[in-house]
Design a protein around this motif. Structure first.
Motif, PDB file in Angstrom:
ATOM      1  N   THR A 110      52.387  72.741  98.407  1.00 22.62           N
ATOM      2  CA  THR A 110      53.928  72.775  98.940  1.00 22.62           C
ATOM      3  C   THR A 110      54.460  73.007 100.208  1.00 22.62           C
ATOM      4  O   THR A 110      54.892  74.279  99.860  1.00 22.62           O
ATOM      5  N   SER A 111      53.281  73.912 101.701  1.00 26.37           N
ATOM      6  CA  SER A 111      53.188  74.237 101.987  1.00 26.37           C
ATOM      7  C   SER A 111      54.044  74.720 103.286  1.00 26.37           C
ATOM      8  O   SER A 111      54.286  75.137 104.407  1.00 26.37           O
ATOM      9  N   CYS A 112      55.496  73.223 103.559  1.00 27.19           N
ATOM     10  CA  CYS A 112      56.564  73.139 104.351  1.00 27.19           C
ATOM     11  C   CYS A 112      57.212  74.198 103.945  1.00 27.19           C
ATOM     12  O   CYS A 112      57.638  74.798 104.803  1.00 27.19           O
ATOM     13  N   SER A 113      57.031  75.029 102.834  1.00 27.71           N
ATOM     14  CA  SER A 113      58.263  76.977 102.328  1.00 27.71           C
ATOM     15  C   SER A 113      57.806  77.186 100.949  1.00 27.71           C
ATOM     16  O   SER A 113      57.004  77.335 100.452  1.00 27.71           O
ATOM     17  N   GLU A 114      57.491  78.786 101.744  1.00 31.80           N
ATOM     18  CA  GLU A 114      57.573  79.717 100.689  1.00 31.80           C
ATOM     19  C   GLU A 114      58.248  79.700  99.471  1.00 31.80           C
ATOM     20  O   GLU A 114      58.465  79.908  98.814  1.00 31.80           O
ATOM     21  N   ASP A 115      59.174  78.986  99.592  1.00 30.57           N
ATOM     22  CA  ASP A 115      60.604  78.661  98.384  1.00 30.57           C
ATOM     23  C   ASP A 115      60.335  77.293  96.890  1.00 30.57           C
ATOM     24  O   ASP A 115      61.044  76.967  96.707  1.00 30.57           O
ATOM     25  N   ILE A 116      59.422  76.966  97.633  1.00 30.06           N
ATOM     26  CA  ILE A 116      58.892  75.846  96.615  1.00 30.06           C
ATOM     27  C   ILE A 116      57.779  75.938  96.533  1.00 30.06           C
ATOM     28  O   ILE A 116      56.961  76.494  97.165  1.00 30.06           O
ATOM     29  N   ILE A 117      57.405  75.566  94.936  1.00 26.57           N
ATOM     30  CA  ILE A 117      56.011  75.983  94.334  1.00 26.57           C
ATOM     31  C   ILE A 117      56.454  74.655  93.221  1.00 26.57           C
ATOM     32  O   ILE A 117      56.544  74.577  92.519  1.00 26.57           O
ATOM     33  N   ALA A 118      55.051  73.846  93.707  1.00 29.69           N
ATOM     34  CA  ALA A 118      54.965  72.772  91.895  1.00 29.69           C
ATOM     35  C   ALA A 118      53.626  72.654  91.919  1.00 29.69           C
ATOM     36  O   ALA A 118      52.740  73.504  92.268  1.00 29.69           O
ATOM     37  N   LEU A 119      54.091  72.342  90.192  1.00 27.93           N
ATOM     38  CA  LEU A 119      52.951  72.226  89.415  1.00 27.93           C
ATOM     39  C   LEU A 119      53.404  70.928  88.680  1.00 27.93           C
ATOM     40  O   LEU A 119      53.501  69.780  88.470  1.00 27.93           O
ATOM     41  N   ARG A 120      51.287  69.701  88.895  1.00 22.80           N
ATOM     42  CA  ARG A 120      51.620  68.476  87.770  1.00 22.80           C
ATOM     43  C   ARG A 120      50.367  69.292  86.668  1.00 22.80           C
ATOM     44  O   ARG A 120      49.675  69.466  86.516  1.00 22.80           O
ATOM     45  N   PHE A 121      51.255  68.833  85.759  1.00 25.86           N
ATOM     46  CA  PHE A 121      50.959  68.153  84.487  1.00 25.86           C
ATOM     47  C   PHE A 121      49.920  67.308  84.013  1.00 25.86           C
ATOM     48  O   PHE A 121      51.080  65.899  85.191  1.00 25.86           O
ATOM     49  N   LYS A 122      49.083  67.275  83.871  1.00 24.36           N
ATOM     50  CA  LYS A 122      47.708  66.101  84.071  1.00 24.36           C
ATOM     51  C   LYS A 122      47.921  65.304  83.024  1.00 24.36           C
ATOM     52  O   LYS A 122      48.458  65.501  81.781  1.00 24.36           O
ATOM     53  N   ARG A 123      48.096  64.235  83.572  1.00 30.95           N
ATOM     54  CA  ARG A 123      48.902  62.586  82.346  1.00 30.95           C
ATOM     55  C   ARG A 123      47.871  62.603  80.820  1.00 30.95           C
ATOM     56  O   ARG A 123      47.459  62.578  79.738  1.00 30.95           O
ATOM     57  N   GLY A 124      46.356  62.882  81.587  1.00 29.83           N
ATOM     58  CA  GLY A 124      45.693  63.139  80.370  1.00 29.83           C
ATOM     59  C   GLY A 124      45.435  63.714  79.394  1.00 29.83           C
ATOM     60  O   GLY A 124      44.829  63.815  78.146  1.00 29.83           O
ATOM     61  N   TYR A 125      45.935  65.132  79.732  1.00 29.39           N
ATOM     62  CA  TYR A 125      45.817  66.153  79.125  1.00 29.39           C
ATOM     63  C   TYR A 125      46.224  66.862  78.174  1.00 29.39           C
ATOM     64  O   TYR A 125      46.728  66.502  76.602  1.00 29.39           O
ATOM     65  N   PHE A 126      47.686  65.614  78.399  1.00 27.79           N
ATOM     66  CA  PHE A 126      48.933  65.593  77.890  1.00 27.79           C
ATOM     67  C   PHE A 126      49.018  64.509  77.066  1.00 27.79           C
ATOM     68  O   PHE A 126      50.033  64.179  76.340  1.00 27.79           O
ATOM     69  N   GLY A 127      48.224  62.895  77.000  1.00 31.39           N
ATOM     70  CA  GLY A 127      48.594  62.186  76.691  1.00 31.39           C
ATOM     71  C   GLY A 127      49.977  61.298  77.035  1.00 31.39           C
ATOM     72  O   GLY A 127      50.125  60.851  76.266  1.00 31.39           O
ATOM     73  N   MET A 128      49.893  61.982  78.563  1.00 31.02           N
ATOM     74  CA  MET A 128      50.601  60.482  78.811  1.00 31.02           C
ATOM     75  C   MET A 128      50.043  59.504  79.998  1.00 31.02           C
ATOM     76  O   MET A 128      49.381  59.365  80.042  1.00 31.02           O
ATOM     77  N   THR A 129      50.733  58.270  80.310  1.00 26.71           N
ATOM     78  CA  THR A 129      50.441  57.429  81.177  1.00 26.71           C
ATOM     79  C   THR A 129      50.508  57.990  83.064  1.00 26.71           C
ATOM     80  O   THR A 129      49.662  57.305  83.852  1.00 26.71           O
TER      81      THR A 129
END
Length: 151
Positions: A105-124
């Motif tokens: 999220t390099s467009c701003s220091e006031d934004i942070i994002a995390l991806r919760f991985k589908r395979g790890y959490f059993g999601m589609t």
């Protein structure tokens, strides 16, 4: 379930056999308006704060102004350089942070994002948590942020 508590307290991910279903996650969001208090020190060390986060899996803090560390969590921080305002943090409980990756999220220091991985959490599909601090309109730090593209 065996968890290495030494790693747990340093913000390291630990292996866990915990049931990792995303809809079971408890999430907290809070604008802390500076993690430091004049007399009491860091808010993250107070019992009230510890009680708030102890039953959560993920917390999002805004206006942290400094990097955050919380025992039992891996904290992902983004703070403004050369400024005492803004700052965001996403804390993820150590026993699930192996299923999480950062999103650029390099467009701003006031934004942070995390991806919760589908395979790890059993999601589609993956789920992306985005934590944003939006400065007041009259702030000298207010900037026009281009539309973010998640990669």
């Amino acid at each position: 379930m065996m968890i290495n508590t030494a790693k747990r307290n340093t913000g390291q991910c630990v292996n866990s056999k915990r049931n990792r279903r995303i809809h079971d996650l408890k999430v907290l969001s809070w604008n802390v308006h500076d993690i430091r208090m004049k007399d009491e020190g860091l808010k993250s060390t107070l019992n009230d704060f510890k009680d708030l986060v102890k039953d959560t899996d993920v917390f999002c803090l805004q206006e942290t102004k400094d990097p955050i560390k919380v025992a039992g969590f891996r904290c992902f921080n983004s703070n403004r350089k050369l400024s005492r305002s803004g700052g965001v943090c996403i804390g993820v409980k150590n026993d699930i942070c192996n299923g999480v990756s950062t999103v650029n999220t390099s467009c701003s220091e006031d934004i942070i994002a995390l991806r919760f991985k589908r395979g790890y959490f059993g999601m589609t599909k993956d789920i992306v948590f985005i934590n944003v601090y939006d400065s007041p309109l009259n702030s000298s730090k207010k900037e026009k942020v281009p539309t973010a593209t998640l990669r």
